[in-house]
Design a protein around this motif. Structure first.
Motif, PDB file in Angstrom:
ATOM      1  N   ALA A 107      37.145  62.838  49.141  1.00 41.10           N
ATOM      2  CA  ALA A 107      38.090  61.724  49.300  1.00 41.10           C
ATOM      3  C   ALA A 107      38.572  61.240  47.938  1.00 41.10           C
ATOM      4  O   ALA A 107      37.853  61.323  46.941  1.00 41.10           O
ATOM      5  CB  ALA A 107      37.422  60.574  50.046  1.00 41.10           C
ATOM      6  N   ASP A 108      39.809  60.756  47.930  1.00 38.45           N
ATOM      7  CA  ASP A 108      40.296  60.011  46.767  1.00 38.45           C
ATOM      8  C   ASP A 108      40.081  58.537  47.058  1.00 38.45           C
ATOM      9  O   ASP A 108      40.360  58.072  48.168  1.00 38.45           O
ATOM     10  CB  ASP A 108      41.789  60.282  46.548  1.00 38.45           C
ATOM     11  N   LEU A 109      39.559  57.815  46.066  1.00 37.42           N
ATOM     12  CA  LEU A 109      39.254  56.398  46.263  1.00 37.42           C
ATOM     13  C   LEU A 109      40.356  55.510  45.690  1.00 37.42           C
ATOM     14  O   LEU A 109      40.873  55.777  44.598  1.00 37.42           O
ATOM     15  CB  LEU A 109      37.928  56.032  45.600  1.00 37.42           C
ATOM     16  N   TYR A 110      40.693  54.470  46.442  1.00 39.30           N
ATOM     17  CA  TYR A 110      41.691  53.481  46.021  1.00 39.30           C
ATOM     18  C   TYR A 110      41.035  52.117  46.059  1.00 39.30           C
ATOM     19  O   TYR A 110      40.728  51.608  47.147  1.00 39.30           O
ATOM     20  CB  TYR A 110      42.903  53.524  46.958  1.00 39.30           C
ATOM     21  N   PHE A 111      40.769  51.549  44.898  1.00 36.81           N
ATOM     22  CA  PHE A 111      40.093  50.251  44.847  1.00 36.81           C
ATOM     23  C   PHE A 111      41.125  49.128  44.877  1.00 36.81           C
ATOM     24  O   PHE A 111      41.980  49.035  44.002  1.00 36.81           O
ATOM     25  CB  PHE A 111      39.218  50.146  43.599  1.00 36.81           C
ATOM     26  N   ILE A 112      41.020  48.294  45.913  1.00 37.09           N
ATOM     27  CA  ILE A 112      42.005  47.235  46.142  1.00 37.09           C
ATOM     28  C   ILE A 112      41.488  45.932  45.540  1.00 37.09           C
ATOM     29  O   ILE A 112      40.350  45.529  45.808  1.00 37.09           O
ATOM     30  CB  ILE A 112      42.240  47.047  47.660  1.00 37.09           C
ATOM     31  N   THR A 113      42.324  45.296  44.739  1.00 30.33           N
ATOM     32  CA  THR A 113      41.862  44.088  44.066  1.00 30.33           C
ATOM     33  C   THR A 113      42.994  43.068  43.899  1.00 30.33           C
ATOM     34  O   THR A 113      44.131  43.439  43.617  1.00 30.33           O
ATOM     35  CB  THR A 113      41.201  44.460  42.715  1.00 30.33           C
ATOM     36  N   GLY A 114      42.686  41.803  44.139  1.00 31.92           N
ATOM     37  CA  GLY A 114      43.675  40.745  43.985  1.00 31.92           C
ATOM     38  C   GLY A 114      44.015  40.514  42.521  1.00 31.92           C
ATOM     39  O   GLY A 114      43.271  40.925  41.625  1.00 31.92           O
ATOM     40  N   ALA A 115      45.155  39.849  42.287  1.00 33.31           N
ATOM     41  CA  ALA A 115      45.642  39.637  40.918  1.00 33.31           C
ATOM     42  C   ALA A 115      44.590  38.964  40.035  1.00 33.31           C
ATOM     43  O   ALA A 115      44.445  39.307  38.863  1.00 33.31           O
ATOM     44  CB  ALA A 115      46.924  38.801  40.950  1.00 33.31           C
ATOM     45  N   ASP A 116      43.838  38.026  40.606  1.00 33.60           N
ATOM     46  CA  ASP A 116      42.825  37.311  39.798  1.00 33.60           C
ATOM     47  C   ASP A 116      41.702  38.244  39.362  1.00 33.60           C
ATOM     48  O   ASP A 116      41.279  38.223  38.207  1.00 33.60           O
ATOM     49  CB  ASP A 116      42.257  36.117  40.583  1.00 33.60           C
TER      50      ASP A 116
END
Ligand code: ATP
Ligand code: MG
Length: 203
Positions: A107-116
Motif C-alpha cells: 500500500a501507499d500511505l497518505y497521512f492526513i493532517t489539519g493545517a495546525d
C-alpha cells in the motif's frame, strides 16, 4: 519472456489524532481526502496515553478508541487501528507510519493532517524517515493558515475541505459547561460521552 506487471498498490489514508472526542471535522477531512485522492481506505489511529499528563488529562485510550469506532462504523471505507494505543506511551507519528508500512507492504500511505498539525510537523521526530513512509496531505482548518512549513514539495499536497469550526477542546468545554454537542459529533458519540460521563467536572 514473461511480462512483469507492477501490482496495483492499495491507497491507504491515515488519520492520526487524539480523538478526545472524535468530531465531524475529523470525519469530513477524512471523507474529502478519500474522495479526492481515490483512497481505498482511511484508517483512524487514536494516539496512545501519554506517560506524563503534561498540561491536561487525556481521556482513557479505550474511551477514545471506542468513540472512534462508533463514529466510523457505518462507513465501509473507514477503519480504526489500535497500534498507537497498544504500543503505549506518547505517540510519535514516525512510529505509527513505520508500523503501518510494515503491516501494509502493498500500500501507499497518505497521512492526513489539519493545517495546525502540519505547521508542527518539522518539530516532529525523524522527519526524513517520516517522508519516506508516507505522502502528507494537509487539509484546511478554520482559524489556521494552510501552508507548507518547508516540507519537500513532492511529499506534500494540500486539500481544501468544507470548513467546520469544530475542535475537541471546544466539545470538551461544552460538555463541562452542560452545553450541547449534538451535531458537532456523531449521535452515538454524544450518547457515549453521556454514558461514560466524560468531560464532566464530576466525571
Ligand atoms: P484538540 O482541540 O484536543 O487538539 P482537535 O479538534 O484538534 O482536538 P485532534 O485529535 O487534535 O483534534 O486532531 C487530529 C487531526 O485532525 C489533526 O491533524 C487536526 O489538525 C485535524 N483536525 C481536527 N479538527 C479539524 C477540523 N475542524 N477541520 C480540519 N481538520 C481538523
Ligand atoms: Mg488538536
Amino acid at each position: 519472456m514473461e511480462e512483469q506487471t507492477e501490482p496495483v498498490k492499495r491507497r491507504l489514508g491515515v488519520m492520526g489524532g487524539t480523538f478526545d472526542p472524535i468530531h465531524h471535522g475529523h470525519l469530513v477531512a477524512a471523507s474529502e481526502v478519500a474522495a479526492k485522492f481515490h483512497l481505498d481506505e482511511v484508517v483512524f489511529v487514536p494516539t496512545g496515553e501519554p506517560w506524563q499528563k503534561s498540561h491536561r488529562k487525556v481521556s482513557p485510550a479505550e474511551d477514545r478508541y471506542l468513540m472512534t469506532v462508533i463514529a466510523t462504523a457505518s462507513n465501509p471505507q473507514f477503519s480504526v487501528s489500535r497500534i498507537d494505543i497498544d504500543r503505549g506511551g506518547p505517540t510519535y507519528t514516525v512510529d505509527t507510519l513505520r508500523e503501518l508500512r510494515s503491516l501494509n507492504e502493498n500500500a501507499d500511505l497518505y497521512f492526513i493532517t489539519g493545517a495546525d498539525a502540519l505547521a508542527q510537523i518539522l518539530t516532529w521526530r525523524d522527519t526524513d524517515e517520516l517522508f519516506s513512509f508516507a505522502h502528507f496531505i494537509g487539509v484546511t482548518r478554520p482559524g489556521h493558515i494552510l501552508a507548507n512549513p518547508g516540507l519537500p514539495e513532492d511529499r506534500v499536497s494540500f486539500v481544501e475541505v468544507p470548513a467546520l469550526a469544530i475542535s475537541s477542546s471546544d466539545c470538551r468545554a461544552r460538555v463541562a459547561e452542560g452545553e450541547p454537542v449534538w451535531y458537532l459529533v456523531p449521535d452515538g458519540v454524544v450518547r457515549y460521552i453521556d454514558k461514560r460521563r466524560l468531560y464532566r467536572h464530576d466525571g
